[in-house]
Design an enzyme around this catalytic site. Sequence first.
Site, PDB file in Angstrom:
ATOM      1  N   ALA A 135      -5.023  -0.195  -2.671  1.00  0.00           N
ATOM      2  CA  ALA A 135      -5.447   1.162  -2.306  1.00  0.00           C
ATOM      3  C   ALA A 135      -6.738   1.114  -1.509  1.00  0.00           C
ATOM      4  CB  ALA A 135      -5.630   2.029  -3.544  1.00  0.00           C
ATOM      5  N   GLU A 136      -6.850   2.053  -0.557  1.00  0.00           N
ATOM      6  CA  GLU A 136      -7.963   2.067   0.388  1.00  0.00           C
ATOM      7  C   GLU A 136      -9.320   2.328  -0.245  1.00  0.00           C
ATOM      8  OE1 GLU A 136      -4.927   4.792   2.384  1.00  0.00           O
ATOM      9  OE2 GLU A 136      -4.844   3.499   0.611  1.00  0.00           O
ATOM     10  N   ASN A 137      -9.346   2.994  -1.395  1.00  0.00           N
ATOM     11  CA  ASN A 137     -10.634   3.258  -2.028  1.00  0.00           C
ATOM     12  C   ASN A 137     -11.227   2.013  -2.677  1.00  0.00           C
ATOM     13  OD1 ASN A 137      -8.317   3.841  -3.824  1.00  0.00           O
ATOM     14  ND2 ASN A 137      -9.887   4.102  -5.388  1.00  0.00           N
ATOM     15  N   ASN A 146       0.847  -1.193   0.000  1.00  0.00           N
ATOM     16  CA  ASN A 146       0.000   0.000   0.000  1.00  0.00           C
ATOM     17  C   ASN A 146       0.880   1.238   0.000  1.00  0.00           C
ATOM     18  OD1 ASN A 146      -1.400   2.342   1.581  1.00  0.00           O
ATOM     19  ND2 ASN A 146      -3.090   1.014   0.934  1.00  0.00           N
ATOM     20  N   SER A 149     -14.438   0.132   0.468  1.00  0.00           N
ATOM     21  CA  SER A 149     -13.430   0.459   1.471  1.00  0.00           C
ATOM     22  C   SER A 149     -13.489  -0.468   2.680  1.00  0.00           C
ATOM     23  CB  SER A 149     -13.576   1.920   1.915  1.00  0.00           C
ATOM     24  OG  SER A 149     -13.213   2.797   0.865  1.00  0.00           O
TER      25      SER A 149
END
Length: 466
Positions: A295-297, A273, A334
């Site tokens: 990725a967090e999205n 990440n 998320s």
Amino acid sequence: MDKIVSSAADAIADIAPGAVVAIAGFGVPHRWPSTLVIALREAGTSDLTVVCNALGMGPLSPHILAENRQVSRLIAAFSTVAGMPSVAEEQIAAGQMAFELVPQGTLVERLRAAGAGIGAFYTRTGVGTPVADGKETREIDGVPYVLETALPVDVALIRARQADAAGNVAFAGASQNFAPSFARGASLTIVEADEIVPIGAIPPERVDLPGIFVDRVVASAVGSALTPQMMAAAQRQQAPIDQARSYLGRPGLSRELMALRTARLLRPGSYVNLGIGMPTLVGNFLFESDVTLHAENGILGYGASVDLEQADPDLYNAGGQLVTALPGASFFDSVAAFEMARGGHVDTVILGGFQVDAAGNLANWSTPQMAGGGVGGAMDLVAGGAELIVLMEHADRGGNPKVLRQCSYPLTGVGCVDVIVTDLALIRVTPGGLVLEEVAPGFTPQEVASLTDAPLIVPDTVPDMV
């Protein structure tokens, strides 16, 4: 069953003053329910509590509600990003807006819990930081956890690629982000759809949010295409590739070279990440590596950043940069993204930092100049036990060391840092102290030690970086 409403004004007409409104969207320009937000601004509904990742920027984001003095309380992962002034920050500093900082993963989990009928849950996120202040903590199997309560909201506003009259929703690319959890946690969910399709047009296996969670559907009147102005605002969140900073009259490494050295630390076959800001540059040096980016999205397996002309507006990373999806990539929301992080499935996390100290503590979300701050997903990312590499300059713009005996800024995580890469040094955090493993060309270990507040363990031989 027909949940289609003729206009956004009608869809939001019964949102009352004082309502708690969750607004899904990510970064500066991406997938805001802009038609609904504009209608809410035009309605002038006041004293709102807004729940979101951030208020964004520009005329299509929830920023316009704060600008119009309609927000009395903000519950978010960001009130600002370092170096970027915001209306929210100004109003928080003036006492005109209350602010509750909530890490991204905790925020989506609190909404998800509300929708699932779960009153509270324990999480490792935020242990030992200001986020845990005043909250119950408990040891489970020898590990400390913080108790977080569910966060039900009155209304959720979300945007989708497609919706039908039954309220079934399909999202596009990496744009699910907060939308599913926000919809589940709301008493009333209003979906703005780029395309309204007949019932049955979305195959059952392609329904990302079932209609049972959706109350109203309205057609979007604002296009989702990203303009150069919107992307310019997004890129201001990213660290520019600038000239090397000088120390003792000599240049350290440029940010590109720092990112290159960091990329070489990553193990083949690992899930990685990249935090917003300077860490995103590491992605430019992974073309030949067997590294999968997370990725967090809600995207796993993304590639290099691309120009606006070549971009899909629904393919972006957690920093809002437009990227490609590599073969084998997957999309999710998320909630799933942070399950991967907190659950220990991400191998390495690379974050920027304001300060790191001799105990491996990290501070990277607030400075004394900020009224609020911007933690994003960092607290969740460090809670999962992944290897943590902090990528930052050796000193701040005032010349003050950033590798300290003890952090003075609010902590992001306790004892979580493994490696520090700066423009002067590669430093490894060990139980015995900070070990200076490499120095920037043109500098001696003694010079680097003199520019570092924390004591360094200096081996007999210290090679050059890169």
